[in-house]
Design an enzyme around this catalytic site. Structure first.
Site, short mmCIF file in Angstrom:
data_model
loop_
_atom_site.label_atom_id
_atom_site.label_comp_id
_atom_site.label_asym_id
_atom_site.label_seq_id
_atom_site.Cartn_x
_atom_site.Cartn_y
_atom_site.Cartn_z
N SER A 127 0.82 -1.20 0.00
CA SER A 127 0.00 0.00 0.00
C SER A 127 0.86 1.25 0.00
O SER A 127 1.83 1.35 0.73
CB SER A 127 -0.89 0.01 1.23
OG SER A 127 -1.57 1.24 1.31
N ALA A 163 6.60 10.94 4.29
CA ALA A 163 5.66 11.48 5.27
C ALA A 163 4.45 11.99 4.51
O ALA A 163 4.05 13.14 4.65
CB ALA A 163 6.33 12.60 6.07
N VAL A 164 3.92 11.13 3.63
CA VAL A 164 2.79 11.53 2.79
C VAL A 164 1.60 11.88 3.68
O VAL A 164 0.88 12.85 3.44
CB VAL A 164 2.44 10.42 1.79
CG1 VAL A 164 1.14 10.74 1.05
CG2 VAL A 164 3.57 10.23 0.79
N GLY A 165 1.38 11.11 4.73
CA GLY A 165 0.31 11.42 5.67
C GLY A 165 -1.07 11.03 5.16
O GLY A 165 -2.05 11.75 5.37
N CYS A 171 0.58 3.51 10.53
CA CYS A 171 1.09 4.63 9.75
C CYS A 171 1.78 5.63 10.68
O CYS A 171 1.14 6.19 11.57
CB CYS A 171 -0.02 5.34 8.99
SG CYS A 171 0.66 6.72 8.03
N GLY A 201 12.42 0.51 2.07
CA GLY A 201 13.46 0.16 1.12
C GLY A 201 14.44 -0.86 1.69
O GLY A 201 14.29 -1.34 2.82
N GLY A 248 9.14 -5.13 3.04
CA GLY A 248 10.18 -4.25 3.56
C GLY A 248 11.43 -4.48 2.74
O GLY A 248 12.19 -5.41 3.00
#
Ligand SMILES: Cc1cc2nc3c(=O)[nH]c(=O)nc-3n(C[C@H](O)[C@H](O)[C@H](O)COP(=O)(O)OP(=O)(O)OC[C@H]3O[C@@H](n4cnc5c(N)ncnc54)[C@H](O)[C@@H]3O)c2cc1C
Ligand SMILES: Cc1cc2nc3c(=O)[nH]c(=O)nc-3n(C[C@H](O)[C@H](O)[C@H](O)COP(=O)(O)O)c2cc1C
Ligand code: FES
Lengths: 263, 262
Positions: free
Chosen positions: B20, B69-71, B129, B216, B242
């Site tokens: 996701s 840190a798209v949030g 998150c 990553g 991961g």
């Protein structure tokens, strides 16, 4: 979420290096050959290049398309060395293959016959403006370009631009052309243009946009936000617009400055 | 070779799914890969209401990884059901929706709406998150709150429910066991590691939010260790992720005890 069915199909391929031409110690032009026609590439679009053999440049590097040669199915990239990724790419040899995803992003709005356009490029920001000048000239537009940079070493590829546009130059230190910032240049004091296009450092584009807006001239800029995926999936590259956060990689990189929340 | 596996009521034709937030909703990748060949895709984090996400810059590259840190920027679950779902429901693969929220009620309402979508066979409950102020990871870092949200969603959500765990805990196996006990059909791990990058020249954090989530290859050894630890304690399937970049990485996760990978 934007699958752009009216845009050229994006592809990810190993492309062959045809040329890696050094301009000076900081800049070079990389030409790569595509297995298919490059005729569908539009000015303002960019590519994402995978840099091999490094743990630091882990993400693909976004680079604008500088020129397209449909006669030999190739396109060129104008690159400035600023870090490990761009350094490693400068070492590519003719015949090497390089993994590139292209063409990405949206194009500039092309002015039509009889109109007068000013292009303002700062440093390596001139990259997307060459292909744009070519397409504008093909359309019968009267093209003028102001090339800006810190010093004369940052004013590059003037001969190439001369084929399509009237040239103006400004440098911060006055070592070439008029001295000062691009917005202080004489060509920007008499603004009888129908359209202004700009690409370069953020503060420069903001200053150009401000002048354009004051004179009610349409202005498009090409943004260079940090990117990860380049195709609208990760939402890392957003800019604030009148309709909320938009992705620079798929909704841009070209934006009309009217929609940008720059104030 | 038959590589199919089963999680709850969900049959995956192979153990390869997408993570996701890294795969958008699917159409972004249509030009590049045949989405129907994947065992499943997990679409972007979805919340009850529209979220603009955090301010730019919300990404930073680090050695062998990246911080984000798209949030949870998304247009809300109603827009997902009305505008996005009709365009992706034809995919011949399992589409899971990643569900997030700031309160238990938000999780429940969102899951309830997705329960009604015929072609969505499951959800991934994101209790991990690190990039939102309220809720998010807070639910996944203690057993009582992880149990509360998993239990409440289980009451309204009848299809396959995978719970996505946070690595930002001292004992991940304990949390996995707790959510298993209240009806999770599987667990997925790991979400991103809370981390930070500083620009020494400007003397500031690179991200607008100061901290972000690391993903990553940099986090692969941690993810492997956690998958292995969880595999010792639970019977439900584990979806490992991961830093998986190639087939060897994927095999390592399967060896550590994962049933499926991203
Ligand atoms: C749509 C788009 C088009 C671009 N077109 C060109 C182009 O035609 N030619 C060109 O030379 N460069 C272009 N860039 C910038 C280019 O992507 C970066 O310079 C490159 O990724 C740096 O990689 P590196 O590994 O060499 O440097 P890094 O080690 O990653 O970074 C070195 C320095 O450059 C800065 N930097 C990195 N990425 C960017 C960025 N996106 N914008 C501004 N500063 C950055 C970093 O903050 C750091 O200070 C473009 C960027 C975008 C988003
Ligand atoms: C840009 C980005 C956005 C993400 N968004 C979400 C999200 O919305 N919901 C979620 O559960 N995980 C999200 N994640 C976490 C990933 O799903 C995955 O758990 C994590 O990145 C580790 O896997 P990787 O190293 O293979 O990327 C996001 C990760 C990235 C890089
Ligand atoms: S770089 Fe991923 S959405 Fe733009």
């Amino acid at each position: 979420m934007s699958a752009n069915h009216n845009q050229p199909k994006k592809r990810s391929e190993l492309l062959k290096v045809l040329q890696n031409r050094k301009i000076n110690k900081d800049y070079y032009v990389l030409e790569v050959e595509s297995p298919a026609s490059t005729a569908d590439i539009l000015p303002g679009q960019f590519v994402e290049i995978l840099v091999k053999d490094t743990r630091n440049a882990f993400l693909r590097r976004p680079i604008s398309i500088y020129n397209v040669n449909t006669d030999r199915n190739s396109f060129e990239l104008l690159i400035q060395i600023v870090g490990e990724g761009t350094q490693l790419l400068s070492e590519l040899k003719v015949g090497d293959s390089v993994d590139i995803m292209y063409p990405l992003g949206k194009t500039f709005t092309l002015e039509t016959k009889g109109k007068k356009a000013l292009l303002v490029g700062g440093g390596v920001g001139v990259a997307p403006l060459l292909f744009l000048s070519r397409k504008l000239k093909d359309n019968g537009v009267d093209v003028h370009i102001l090339l800006g940079g810190r010093g004369s070493d940052n004013i590059i590829e003037v001969d190439n631009f001369e084929n399509y546009a009237s040239i103006y130059i400004s440098t911060d230190d006055g070592s070439k052309g008029e001295k000062g910032f691009v917005t202080q240049h004489s060509v920007m004091q008499n603004m009888d243009f129908d359209m202004i296009y700009s690409c370069g450092p953020d503060p420069m584009m903001r200053a150009v946009a401000k002048l354009a807006n004051e004179q009610n001239i349409n202005c498009e800029v090409s943004l260079e936000n940090m990117m990860a995926c380049g195709i609208g999936a990760c939402l890392c590259c957003v800019t604030e617009t009148t309709s909320g956060h938009q992705c620079v990689c798929t909704d841009g990189p070209v934006f009309n400055t009217k929609v940008l929340k720059w104030n | 070779m038959n590589t199919s596996i089963k999680i709850g009521g969900l049959d995956l034709k192979n153990p390869v799914m997408t993570a996701s937030g890294t795969f958008g909703y699917g159409p972004e990748f249509e030009d590049f890969i045949d989405i129907n060949r994947l065992g499943g895709i997990v679409v972007k984090g979805t919340t009850l209401n529209h979220r603009e996400g955090n301010a730019y810059p919300r990404m930073a590259e680090t050695p062998s990884g990246m911080l984000n840190a798209v949030g949870l920027q998304n247009k809300g679950v109603a827009q997902f059901c009305n505008d996005i779902y009709p365009n992706i429901k034809h995919y011949n693969t399992n589409i899971l929706v990643n569900v997030s929220g700031s309160t238990v009620d938000e999780y429940v309402e969102t899951a309830r709406m997705i329960n009604d979508l015929e072609h969505i066979p499951g959800i991934e409950l994101n209790i991990s998150c690190p990039n939102v102020k309220e809720g998010g990871m807070a639910f996944g870092t203690s057993c009582p709150s992880a149990v509360a949200v998993t239990h409440a969603v289980r009451e309204v959500y009848k299809k396959t429910m995978i719970v996505k765990l946070s690595p930002n805990v001292t004992n991940i196996a304990e949390i996995a066991k707790a959510v298993e006990s209240v009806g999770a059909d599987g667990v997925s791990l790991i979400n991103t590691m809370l981390a930070m990058a500083i620009n020494a020249e400007t003397r500031k954090s690179v991200l607008s939010t100061i901290t972000g989530g690391l993903s990553g290859p940099a986090i692969k050894p941690i993810a492997l260790r956690m998958v292995w630890q969880v595999a010792q304690e639970v019977k439900i399937p584990i979806v490992g992720m991961g830093g998986i970049m190639n087939a060897t990485d994927a095999i390592e996760f399967l060896l550590a005890g994962a049933s499926a990978i991203r």
